[in-house]
Design a protein around this motif. Structure first.
Motif, PDB file in Angstrom:
ATOM      1  N   SER A  41       7.820   5.820   6.925  1.00 63.01           N
ATOM      2  CA  SER A  41       6.475   5.762   6.368  1.00 63.01           C
ATOM      3  C   SER A  41       6.364   6.585   5.082  1.00 63.01           C
ATOM      4  CB  SER A  41       5.447   6.252   7.392  1.00 63.01           C
ATOM      5  OG  SER A  41       5.682   7.602   7.760  1.00 63.01           O
ATOM      6  N   GLU A  42       7.206   7.603   4.944  1.00 66.81           N
ATOM      7  CA  GLU A  42       7.197   8.387   3.709  1.00 66.81           C
ATOM      8  C   GLU A  42       7.769   7.584   2.544  1.00 66.81           C
ATOM      9  OE1 GLU A  42       7.866  12.928   3.209  1.00 66.81           O
ATOM     10  OE2 GLU A  42       9.824  11.969   2.890  1.00 66.81           O
ATOM     11  N   ILE A  45       5.067   5.065   1.028  1.00 69.85           N
ATOM     12  CA  ILE A  45       3.876   5.542   0.308  1.00 69.85           C
ATOM     13  C   ILE A  45       3.905   5.014  -1.128  1.00 69.85           C
ATOM     14  CG2 ILE A  45       2.700   7.589  -0.593  1.00 69.85           C
ATOM     15  CD1 ILE A  45       3.787   9.106   1.878  1.00 69.85           C
ATOM     16  N   ALA A 231      -5.008   7.749   2.156  1.00 70.38           N
ATOM     17  CA  ALA A 231      -3.930   7.438   3.096  1.00 70.38           C
ATOM     18  C   ALA A 231      -4.198   6.125   3.819  1.00 70.38           C
ATOM     19  CB  ALA A 231      -3.777   8.578   4.095  1.00 70.38           C
ATOM     20  N   ILE A 234      -3.599   3.180   1.447  1.00 73.62           N
ATOM     21  CA  ILE A 234      -2.156   2.953   1.281  1.00 73.62           C
ATOM     22  C   ILE A 234      -1.590   2.264   2.508  1.00 73.62           C
ATOM     23  CG2 ILE A 234       0.077   4.116   1.058  1.00 73.62           C
ATOM     24  CD1 ILE A 234      -1.343   6.270  -0.591  1.00 73.62           C
ATOM     25  N   TRP A 235      -1.999   2.724   3.679  1.00 74.27           N
ATOM     26  CA  TRP A 235      -1.518   2.118   4.938  1.00 74.27           C
ATOM     27  C   TRP A 235      -1.909   0.642   5.000  1.00 74.27           C
ATOM     28  CZ3 TRP A 235       1.567   3.753   8.886  1.00 74.27           C
ATOM     29  CH2 TRP A 235       1.555   3.011  10.083  1.00 74.27           C
ATOM     30  N   TYR A 238       0.407  -1.886   3.292  1.00 75.64           N
ATOM     31  CA  TYR A 238       1.673  -2.284   3.913  1.00 75.64           C
ATOM     32  C   TYR A 238       1.487  -3.642   4.576  1.00 75.64           C
ATOM     33  CZ  TYR A 238       2.587   2.804   3.686  1.00 75.64           C
ATOM     34  OH  TYR A 238       2.722   4.108   3.274  1.00 75.64           O
ATOM     35  N   ALA A 254      -3.875   4.530   9.804  1.00 77.47           N
ATOM     36  CA  ALA A 254      -2.825   5.271   9.098  1.00 77.47           C
ATOM     37  C   ALA A 254      -2.150   6.267  10.025  1.00 77.47           C
ATOM     38  CB  ALA A 254      -3.418   6.003   7.894  1.00 77.47           C
ATOM     39  N   THR A 258       2.427   8.827   6.118  1.00 74.70           N
ATOM     40  CA  THR A 258       1.339   8.278   5.295  1.00 74.70           C
ATOM     41  C   THR A 258       0.036   9.008   5.593  1.00 74.70           C
ATOM     42  OG1 THR A 258       2.435   6.119   5.356  1.00 74.70           O
ATOM     43  CG2 THR A 258       0.142   6.171   4.614  1.00 74.70           C
TER      44      THR A 258
END
Length: 432
Positions: A41-42, A45, A231, A234-235, A238, A254, A258
């Protein structure tokens, strides 16, 4: 001859095992989640919620991914990074002209090193692998400059400076921890190169720009560290496939690294408090001290060979060189993340690999300054210790035992995680 044969055999076996084990795991017909969900997950991002720290690599992954999501591409990419690092590591050793296969084996076996990365599928799936690749490239340029300084000296100096500045700047946007991990040792290598080329003014400017650029970019990343709302955006960017791999029970909320974008410094420091409260700090101290000891042992052995080649007597071992002390200094300055966050295995592993590259590079370098170690009381005490360590068979056995028995986890510690998983390999062997 027989000894050299066995050393070459073990070297090839270690490298072959590392390459094939990592390849089978990352490319085999298993589930898409090949390593821990936190680093996955990092990596993902991105900038879909606006500019934010650690978002550069995720934006690149998003651009090149297809309908299968980004994680499948990430698996192949991480494996490629690991293989590239192995090639660079061996190239630095080769061009440093060390020619001590036994020391190379010790370097490959060190906890957090190449073999242990492969055995546990740990460390190399982290973003720090990019720090190692970048620093390794700088080491190769440094060594090429030493080799071809007469014909292409200025070109290699400019290449070093440009690579350091551009690469370091981009890597800070990939992960702002670059400031605490690879930045200090890169500055040290840069300073060594500058000392050997004081008359070349552009290199001084490049060093000055690099020293200023990385902290400025770190400040920018700190100002845009993110919050829970960013966050979540961003999630949501995906693909559903990726979110189902990461969090099948709650793919719309999230999670993991993230969600951790909004963490404050106080929250990071609280994880260190947890390490001390649980008493696991003693294990991390053990690995840090033991790895530092192995690094100094390698430096001592390289130094001993050089002294002998120069025709000096045993009594003059280490008297006029700072290599062992520079090694421990490089390890310490590369470990400053231990003061900020609690993934101690990651920090120790990265510092260990960076120091190995640095050690190989400066061991035969004209940029390494000589001095009389015997001028100080501490130096007078260290010289006989270095002399003893350089020829101790017992010490060598202890080092190999440590490397073959213990395995350093990335962060959280539980019982069996401290030891090499030989039982699992035997189980797999018998199952076939």
């Amino acid at each position: 001859m027989t000894r050299n044969y066995w050393q070459a055999f073990f070297l090839i076996a270690i490298l072959e095992f590392s390459v094939f084990l990592a390849g089978f795991w990352m490319l085999g017909d298993y589930e898409a989640k090949r390593f821990n969900v936190w680093p996955i997950s990092e990596w993902l991002i991105n900038y879909q919620g606006g500019f934010v720290r650690r978002g550069l690599m995720g934006e690149i992954l998003r651009y090149f991914s297809d309908a299968r999501g980004s994680i499948v591409l990430l698996n192949s990419l991480v494996l490629t990074f690991f293989y590239l690092y192995i090639v660079i590591f061996l190239a630095v050793y080769y061009f440093a002209n060390i020619r001590q296969i036994g020391l190379l084996i010790i370097a490959l076996l060190i906890p957090g090193g190449i073999l242990h990365m492969s055995v546990g599928a740990i460390f190399y799936p982290r973003k720090e692998i990019l720090f190692l690749i970048h620093f390794g490239i700088l080491c190769l340029i440094y060594l090429m400059h030493d080799r071809f300084r007469v014909k292409k000296g200025r070109l290699s100096l400019d290449l070093f400076g440009i690579t350091a500045v551009l690469g370091g700047g981009l890597l800070t946007l990939v992960h702002e921890a670059y400031l605490f991990m690879a930045y200090p040792i890169t500055v040290l290598l840069f300073v060594n190169l500058h000392k050997a080329n004081r008359t070349y003014y552009p290199l001084k400017l490049q060093l000055f720009f690099y020293v200023l650029l990385i902290p400025v970019l770190f400040g920018l990343c700190s100002a845009y560290r993110g919050d829970p709302q960013i966050a979540q955006r961003i999630w949501d960017s995906y693909t559903l496939i990726d979110r189902l791999v990461l969090a099948p029970a709650a793919p719309y909320t999230a999670a993991y690294a993230t969600a951790g974008l909004g963490w404050t410094l106080q929250q990071h420091l609280s994880t260190i408090y947890g390490v001390f409260m649980t008493g696991t700090w003693i294990y991390w101290l053990f690995f840090a001290v033991a790895n530092a000891f192995v690094l100094v042992y390698i430096a001592i052995q390289i130094e001993k060979k050089q002294v002998i080649e120069q025709g000096n007597s045993e009594s003059n071992y280490f008297k006029n060189s700072p290599l062992p002390l520079q090694t421990i200094g490089a390890f310490i300055i590369s470990s400053s993340m231990v003061m900020i966050a609690s993934d101690y295995g990651r920090w120790i592993a990265c510092a260990t690999n960076l120091t190995l590259l640095f050690l190989f590079t400066v061991s035969h370098s004209s940029g390494l300054l000589n001095f009389d170690l015997g001028r100080w009381k501490l130096g007078n005490r260290l010289i006989p210790i270095f002399n003893w360590a350089s020829g101790s068979v017992v010490l060598l056995i202890l080092i190999l035992s440590y490397e073959l028995i213990f395995q350093m986890p990335e962060c959280c510690i539980s019982g069996g995680d401290l030891f090499m998983p030989y039982a699992k390999f035997l189980e797999l062997y018998h199952s076939n």
